[in-house]
Design a protein around this motif. Structure first.
Motif, PDB file in Angstrom:
ATOM      1  N   ALA A   1       0.831  -1.216   0.000  1.00 63.52           N
ATOM      2  CA  ALA A   1       0.000   0.000   0.000  1.00 63.52           C
ATOM      3  C   ALA A   1       0.859   1.257   0.000  1.00 63.52           C
ATOM      4  O   ALA A   1       0.461   2.291  -0.536  1.00 63.52           O
ATOM      5  CB  ALA A   1      -0.930   0.003   1.214  1.00 63.52           C
ATOM      6  N   LEU A   2       2.045   1.151   0.583  1.00 63.59           N
ATOM      7  CA  LEU A   2       2.968   2.288   0.610  1.00 63.59           C
ATOM      8  C   LEU A   2       3.795   2.399  -0.667  1.00 63.59           C
ATOM      9  O   LEU A   2       4.535   3.365  -0.845  1.00 63.59           O
ATOM     10  CB  LEU A   2       3.914   2.168   1.820  1.00 63.59           C
ATOM     11  N   GLY A   3       3.683   1.406  -1.544  1.00 58.39           N
ATOM     12  CA  GLY A   3       4.463   1.423  -2.778  1.00 58.39           C
ATOM     13  C   GLY A   3       5.933   1.098  -2.554  1.00 58.39           C
ATOM     14  O   GLY A   3       6.783   1.449  -3.366  1.00 58.39           O
ATOM     15  N   ASP A   4       6.234   0.412  -1.459  1.00 59.02           N
ATOM     16  CA  ASP A   4       7.612   0.077  -1.111  1.00 59.02           C
ATOM     17  C   ASP A   4       7.925  -1.351  -1.560  1.00 59.02           C
ATOM     18  O   ASP A   4       7.667  -2.313  -0.834  1.00 59.02           O
ATOM     19  CB  ASP A   4       7.822   0.231   0.396  1.00 59.02           C
ATOM     20  N   ASP A   5       8.478  -1.467  -2.764  1.00 57.78           N
ATOM     21  CA  ASP A   5       8.781  -2.790  -3.297  1.00 57.78           C
ATOM     22  C   ASP A   5       9.837  -3.516  -2.474  1.00 57.78           C
ATOM     23  O   ASP A   5       9.777  -4.736  -2.324  1.00 57.78           O
ATOM     24  CB  ASP A   5       9.238  -2.694  -4.754  1.00 57.78           C
ATOM     25  N   TRP A   6      10.809  -2.780  -1.936  1.00 63.44           N
ATOM     26  CA  TRP A   6      11.814  -3.414  -1.095  1.00 63.44           C
ATOM     27  C   TRP A   6      11.144  -4.057   0.115  1.00 63.44           C
ATOM     28  O   TRP A   6      11.439  -5.207   0.477  1.00 63.44           O
ATOM     29  CB  TRP A   6      12.865  -2.400  -0.631  1.00 63.44           C
ATOM     30  N   GLY A   7      10.237  -3.352   0.745  1.00 61.63           N
ATOM     31  CA  GLY A   7       9.526  -3.890   1.899  1.00 61.63           C
ATOM     32  C   GLY A   7       8.693  -5.102   1.529  1.00 61.63           C
ATOM     33  O   GLY A   7       8.661  -6.094   2.274  1.00 61.63           O
TER      34      GLY A   7
ATOM     35  N   LEU B   1       5.697 -17.403  -5.171  1.00 64.22           N
ATOM     36  CA  LEU B   1       6.116 -16.231  -4.412  1.00 64.22           C
ATOM     37  C   LEU B   1       7.582 -15.884  -4.679  1.00 64.22           C
ATOM     38  O   LEU B   1       7.951 -14.708  -4.750  1.00 64.22           O
ATOM     39  CB  LEU B   1       5.899 -16.467  -2.914  1.00 64.22           C
ATOM     40  N   THR B   2       8.398 -16.905  -4.834  1.00 60.95           N
ATOM     41  CA  THR B   2       9.816 -16.676  -5.112  1.00 60.95           C
ATOM     42  C   THR B   2       9.996 -15.990  -6.456  1.00 60.95           C
ATOM     43  O   THR B   2      10.795 -15.054  -6.592  1.00 60.95           O
ATOM     44  CB  THR B   2      10.596 -18.007  -5.069  1.00 60.95           C
ATOM     45  N   ARG B   3       9.241 -16.422  -7.445  1.00 57.59           N
ATOM     46  CA  ARG B   3       9.358 -15.802  -8.779  1.00 57.59           C
ATOM     47  C   ARG B   3       8.884 -14.342  -8.755  1.00 57.59           C
ATOM     48  O   ARG B   3       9.467 -13.484  -9.417  1.00 57.59           O
ATOM     49  CB  ARG B   3       8.596 -16.610  -9.811  1.00 57.59           C
ATOM     50  N   VAL B   4       7.838 -14.064  -7.991  1.00 54.34           N
ATOM     51  CA  VAL B   4       7.381 -12.675  -7.841  1.00 54.34           C
ATOM     52  C   VAL B   4       8.501 -11.847  -7.210  1.00 54.34           C
ATOM     53  O   VAL B   4       8.854 -10.761  -7.687  1.00 54.34           O
ATOM     54  CB  VAL B   4       6.095 -12.601  -6.984  1.00 54.34           C
ATOM     55  N   GLY B   5       9.084 -12.364  -6.139  1.00 45.18           N
ATOM     56  CA  GLY B   5      10.180 -11.658  -5.477  1.00 45.18           C
ATOM     57  C   GLY B   5      11.407 -11.512  -6.351  1.00 45.18           C
ATOM     58  O   GLY B   5      12.094 -10.484  -6.319  1.00 45.18           O
ATOM     59  N   LEU B   6      11.675 -12.526  -7.151  1.00 43.18           N
ATOM     60  CA  LEU B   6      12.819 -12.478  -8.064  1.00 43.18           C
ATOM     61  C   LEU B   6      12.669 -11.320  -9.045  1.00 43.18           C
ATOM     62  O   LEU B   6      13.618 -10.556  -9.269  1.00 43.18           O
ATOM     63  CB  LEU B   6      12.951 -13.810  -8.812  1.00 43.18           C
ATOM     64  N   ARG B   7      11.465 -11.155  -9.587  1.00 44.84           N
ATOM     65  CA  ARG B   7      11.225 -10.035 -10.522  1.00 44.84           C
ATOM     66  C   ARG B   7      11.417  -8.688  -9.821  1.00 44.84           C
ATOM     67  O   ARG B   7      12.013  -7.771 -10.380  1.00 44.84           O
ATOM     68  CB  ARG B   7       9.828 -10.132 -11.126  1.00 44.84           C
ATOM     69  N   ILE B   8      10.896  -8.574  -8.606  1.00 48.10           N
ATOM     70  CA  ILE B   8      11.047  -7.313  -7.861  1.00 48.10           C
ATOM     71  C   ILE B   8      12.526  -7.036  -7.611  1.00 48.10           C
ATOM     72  O   ILE B   8      13.004  -5.922  -7.842  1.00 48.10           O
ATOM     73  CB  ILE B   8      10.271  -7.362  -6.524  1.00 48.10           C
ATOM     74  N   ALA B   9      13.253  -8.042  -7.136  1.00 46.42           N
ATOM     75  CA  ALA B   9      14.673  -7.869  -6.823  1.00 46.42           C
ATOM     76  C   ALA B   9      15.468  -7.492  -8.074  1.00 46.42           C
ATOM     77  O   ALA B   9      16.346  -6.617  -8.023  1.00 46.42           O
ATOM     78  CB  ALA B   9      15.229  -9.139  -6.190  1.00 46.42           C
ATOM     79  N   GLU B  10      15.154  -8.133  -9.201  1.00 47.36           N
ATOM     80  CA  GLU B  10      15.848  -7.796 -10.454  1.00 47.36           C
ATOM     81  C   GLU B  10      15.532  -6.365 -10.868  1.00 47.36           C
ATOM     82  O   GLU B  10      16.435  -5.614 -11.256  1.00 47.36           O
ATOM     83  CB  GLU B  10      15.453  -8.780 -11.567  1.00 47.36           C
ATOM     84  N   ASP B  11      14.261  -5.987 -10.781  1.00 44.76           N
ATOM     85  CA  ASP B  11      13.868  -4.621 -11.157  1.00 44.76           C
ATOM     86  C   ASP B  11      14.566  -3.578 -10.293  1.00 44.76           C
ATOM     87  O   ASP B  11      14.919  -2.503 -10.780  1.00 44.76           O
ATOM     88  CB  ASP B  11      12.352  -4.436 -11.039  1.00 44.76           C
ATOM     89  N   LEU B  12      14.765  -3.893  -9.021  1.00 47.49           N
ATOM     90  CA  LEU B  12      15.413  -2.953  -8.109  1.00 47.49           C
ATOM     91  C   LEU B  12      16.941  -3.046  -8.151  1.00 47.49           C
ATOM     92  O   LEU B  12      17.625  -2.232  -7.543  1.00 47.49           O
ATOM     93  CB  LEU B  12      14.934  -3.191  -6.666  1.00 47.49           C
ATOM     94  N   GLY B  13      17.460  -4.043  -8.869  1.00 46.69           N
ATOM     95  CA  GLY B  13      18.913  -4.234  -8.934  1.00 46.69           C
ATOM     96  C   GLY B  13      19.504  -4.684  -7.610  1.00 46.69           C
ATOM     97  O   GLY B  13      20.666  -4.410  -7.320  1.00 46.69           O
ATOM     98  N   LEU B  14      18.720  -5.407  -6.826  1.00 47.97           N
ATOM     99  CA  LEU B  14      19.176  -5.898  -5.521  1.00 47.97           C
ATOM    100  C   LEU B  14      19.737  -7.310  -5.691  1.00 47.97           C
ATOM    101  O   LEU B  14      19.048  -8.308  -5.464  1.00 47.97           O
ATOM    102  CB  LEU B  14      18.021  -5.879  -4.513  1.00 47.97           C
ATOM    103  N   TRP B  15      21.000  -7.373  -6.105  1.00 46.46           N
ATOM    104  CA  TRP B  15      21.593  -8.651  -6.491  1.00 46.46           C
ATOM    105  C   TRP B  15      21.689  -9.641  -5.334  1.00 46.46           C
ATOM    106  O   TRP B  15      21.491 -10.849  -5.560  1.00 46.46           O
ATOM    107  CB  TRP B  15      22.924  -8.414  -7.199  1.00 46.46           C
ATOM    108  N   PRO B  16      21.939  -9.211  -4.098  1.00 51.08           N
ATOM    109  CA  PRO B  16      21.890 -10.197  -3.010  1.00 51.08           C
ATOM    110  C   PRO B  16      20.496 -10.824  -2.869  1.00 51.08           C
ATOM    111  O   PRO B  16      20.377 -12.018  -2.605  1.00 51.08           O
ATOM    112  CB  PRO B  16      22.256  -9.379  -1.764  1.00 51.08           C
ATOM    113  N   ASP B  17      19.449 -10.035  -3.072  1.00 52.52           N
ATOM    114  CA  ASP B  17      18.085 -10.573  -3.000  1.00 52.52           C
ATOM    115  C   ASP B  17      17.790 -11.459  -4.206  1.00 52.52           C
ATOM    116  O   ASP B  17      17.062 -12.454  -4.079  1.00 52.52           O
ATOM    117  CB  ASP B  17      17.065  -9.440  -2.891  1.00 52.52           C
TER     118      ASP B  17
END
Length: 172
Positions: A51-57, A81-97
């Motif tokens: 709701a806050l638009g915080d993809d990292w959260g 759920l992992t695939r959803v998170g994988l897309r978010i992490a890739e979009d944010l460039g969070l390589w550890p995630d």
């Protein structure tokens, strides 16, 4: 202490703080294997972050929903759920995630008996570690790889992988 932080965030109208406290409570519920609290806190935290638009959260809170699905043996939901998170992490460039989500995909593949697939995901996570220095992702990937090797009767590679983790832990 965590309950106090959650109450303080709620009283102050700090929705992000509330979401963060819920996500932390979900982590603690995962450790205790309290499925009810884990589901409730992780879902509420993910909804608030969303709701806050915080993809990292959302990414952080969803990690505990993956853990819940894994504990419940719902491998299809864990993978989704992992695939959803994988897309978010890739979009944010969070390589550890990204590496962490690849580790989850490796682990889920081990659980479903798809050992070749587990190896592919684990190797991708290990390559990311080499490129970006994410040791947590490498650790999870190596454990998944060792489980895949062990379940296929490849005991020497399984032992080598786990011994490399032990040596790495000793040197840090």
């Amino acid at each position: 202490l965590l309950e106090s932080a959650l109450d303080t965030a709620r009283e102050a109208g700090d929705r992000w703080g509330e979401a963060a406290a819920l996500s932390t409570r979900a982590m603690l519920a995962h450790i205790r294997e309290d499925m009810t609290a884990l589901e409730d806190d992780a879902r509420r935290g993910a909804r608030l972050f969303g709701a806050l638009g915080d993809d990292w959260g959302v990414l952080q809170a969803t990690d505990w929903l993956i853990g819940l699905a894994d504990l419940a043996g719902d491998h299809a939901e864990a993978e989704r759920l992992t695939r959803v998170g994988l897309r978010i992490a890739e979009d944010l460039g969070l390589w550890p995630d990204v590496a962490g989500r690849l580790g989850w995909l490796a682990w889920t593949s081990v659980q479903t008996g798809e050992y070749a697939r587990a190896r592919e995901y684990a190797e991708q996570a290990r390559r990311l570690d080499a490129e970006h220095g994410d040791h947590a992702g490498k650790t999870f990937a190596t454990i998944s790889l060792a489980f895949a090797d062990r379940r296929e009767g490849r005991l020497d590679p399984a032992e080598e992988g786990l011994l490399s983790l032990l040596e790495s832990a000793r040197s840090h």
